[in-house]
Design a protein around this motif. Structure first.
Motif, PDB file in Angstrom:
ATOM      1  N   ILE A  12       0.838  -1.200   0.000  1.00  0.00           N
ATOM      2  CA  ILE A  12       0.000   0.000   0.000  1.00  0.00           C
ATOM      3  C   ILE A  12       0.874   1.251   0.000  1.00  0.00           C
ATOM      4  O   ILE A  12       0.592   2.235  -0.707  1.00  0.00           O
ATOM      5  N   SER A  19     -11.800   3.334   2.321  1.00  0.00           N
ATOM      6  CA  SER A  19     -11.408   2.895   0.982  1.00  0.00           C
ATOM      7  C   SER A  19     -10.594   3.988   0.303  1.00  0.00           C
ATOM      8  O   SER A  19     -10.671   5.165   0.673  1.00  0.00           O
ATOM      9  N   TYR A  23      -8.328   0.098  -2.728  1.00  0.00           N
ATOM     10  CA  TYR A  23      -8.266  -0.669  -1.478  1.00  0.00           C
ATOM     11  C   TYR A  23      -9.579  -0.500  -0.733  1.00  0.00           C
ATOM     12  O   TYR A  23     -10.113   0.612  -0.633  1.00  0.00           O
ATOM     13  N   GLU A  24     -10.070  -1.633  -0.188  1.00  0.00           N
ATOM     14  CA  GLU A  24     -11.341  -1.600   0.530  1.00  0.00           C
ATOM     15  C   GLU A  24     -11.376  -2.730   1.548  1.00  0.00           C
ATOM     16  O   GLU A  24     -10.798  -3.805   1.329  1.00  0.00           O
ATOM     17  N   ILE A  79      -8.683  -7.009   3.722  1.00  0.00           N
ATOM     18  CA  ILE A  79      -8.322  -5.910   2.840  1.00  0.00           C
ATOM     19  C   ILE A  79      -8.240  -6.461   1.423  1.00  0.00           C
ATOM     20  O   ILE A  79      -7.477  -7.388   1.143  1.00  0.00           O
ATOM     21  N   TRP A  80      -9.038  -5.889   0.539  1.00  0.00           N
ATOM     22  CA  TRP A  80      -9.040  -6.280  -0.870  1.00  0.00           C
ATOM     23  C   TRP A  80      -8.296  -5.226  -1.689  1.00  0.00           C
ATOM     24  O   TRP A  80      -8.498  -4.031  -1.505  1.00  0.00           O
ATOM     25  N   ARG A  81      -7.449  -5.694  -2.589  1.00  0.00           N
ATOM     26  CA  ARG A  81      -6.740  -4.796  -3.518  1.00  0.00           C
ATOM     27  C   ARG A  81      -7.287  -5.011  -4.923  1.00  0.00           C
ATOM     28  O   ARG A  81      -7.250  -6.125  -5.452  1.00  0.00           O
ATOM     29  N   GLU A  99     -10.023  -8.126  -8.256  1.00  0.00           N
ATOM     30  CA  GLU A  99      -9.765  -7.964  -6.834  1.00  0.00           C
ATOM     31  C   GLU A  99      -9.060  -9.198  -6.269  1.00  0.00           C
ATOM     32  O   GLU A  99      -9.358 -10.326  -6.655  1.00  0.00           O
ATOM     33  N   LEU A 122      -5.659  -9.120   0.199  1.00  0.00           N
ATOM     34  CA  LEU A 122      -4.314  -8.728   0.595  1.00  0.00           C
ATOM     35  C   LEU A 122      -3.993  -9.141   2.028  1.00  0.00           C
ATOM     36  O   LEU A 122      -2.870  -9.529   2.337  1.00  0.00           O
TER      37      LEU A 122
END
Length: 293
Positions: A58, A135, A160-161, A178-180, A196, A199
């Motif tokens: 990140i 996000s 990112y969310e 955490i999704w990238r 997606e 992460l």
């Protein structure tokens, strides 16, 4: 002559067996505790490593946030304004909007002729930075070319969310993750598109805050698109604060691992940061002219 050889008595044998049994139990317990401690330390090291890896990715994405500015358009608009600044004979009926320097005697300029001769009209790309507390979506230069000579730009769209995901570890279940999101094409809506991947799992806190010119303190939202205010519209923040907390249950106890970092953006490329000429030298132009839709 009396016999001088004598063996162990039954009591001595029992005492010896009891001592050996006690020592065996103590050694076994010590080995078992050592194995448990090793597994515990290994799990903690793995968890912290996963947390650090996520933060590092990140951080790299935000460091290389890419703010595109059409310097050619800024220069031509500036020149058009100067030429039309109260001087007669410089109003161009072909291009009344002032995009590109006007021609002589009302004729199209070379720039305008080039635009008219294009098979596909030029469409100015935009790169936005849209984030709130939970996000963040933007365009970054953190993009490696994995296939030789592949037709791709040096930048990608990322997001990112924090949302639910199924755990891949033993026991299954689900947790906050955490999704990238990454997309090879950057479009006007920087919050959608792409694929997606998870992460980091077992996340209890995932928070962003932003700092930039025009803001007196850290703020919980930053938008460079039409939804932004006067201080953020068209301008990237100077730094982003990231807070992440992992929370896992081990042996009936909750274990937390937290990290908080302040991530500067290396090159915000905002209009009030540098002059137009400096921005051109700093790489404000599209590196390959690809990747926009």
């Amino acid at each position: 002559m009396p016999n001088s050889r004598r063996g162990f008595t039954l009591i001595e044998v029992l005492i010896t067996i009891a001592i050996l049994g006690t020592m065996t139990v103590l050694v076994a317990q010590s080995i078992q505790q050592s194995v448990k401690m090793k597994n515990k330390v290994t799990t903690q090291v793995d968890d912290v490593s996963h947390l650090r890896d996520a933060v590092r990715l990140i951080q790299k994405d935000i460091n290389l946030a890419y703010h595109y500015r059409d310097v050619e358009k800024e220069l031509t608009d500036l020149l058009a304004k100067k030429n039309q600044g109260g001087q007669p004979g410089f109003v161009n009926p072909v291009n009344p909007g002032g995009f590109g320097p006007p021609g002589v005697g009302g004729q199209p300029s070379a720039f305008e002729q080039q635009q008219q001769n294009r098979e596909v009209p030029r469409k100015n790309p935009e790169t936005h930075f849209v984030g709130n507390e939970e996000s963040l979506n933007f365009v970054t230069m953190n993009n490696a070319r994995t296939v030789r000579n592949s037709p791709q730009a040096d930048f990608i769209e990322v997001g990112y969310e924090l949302k639910e995901c199924k755990s891949l570890s033993e026991g299954g279940g689900s947790s906050k993750c955490i999704w990238r999101r990454s997309a090879p094409v950057a479009d006007l809506d920087v919050t959608k598109g792409g694929n997606e991947t998870v992460l980091l799992e077992n996340v209890s806190e995932f928070k962003f805050r932003y700092m930039g010119k025009g803001k007196q303190d850290w703020v919980s939202a930053w938008r460079t698109d039409q939804g932004g205010d006067g201080a953020t519209k068209g301008k990237f923040p100077q730094a982003v604060e990231l807070s992440i907390t992992m929370q896992k249950k081990e042996a009936g106890k909750d274990r937390k691992y937290s990290m908080q970092v302040i991530i500067p953006i290396h090159f915000t490329n905002n209009p009030d940061d540098t002059s137009t000429g400096q921005a051109t030298q700093g790489g404000a132009q599209n590196p390959q002219g690809q990747g926009f839709n």
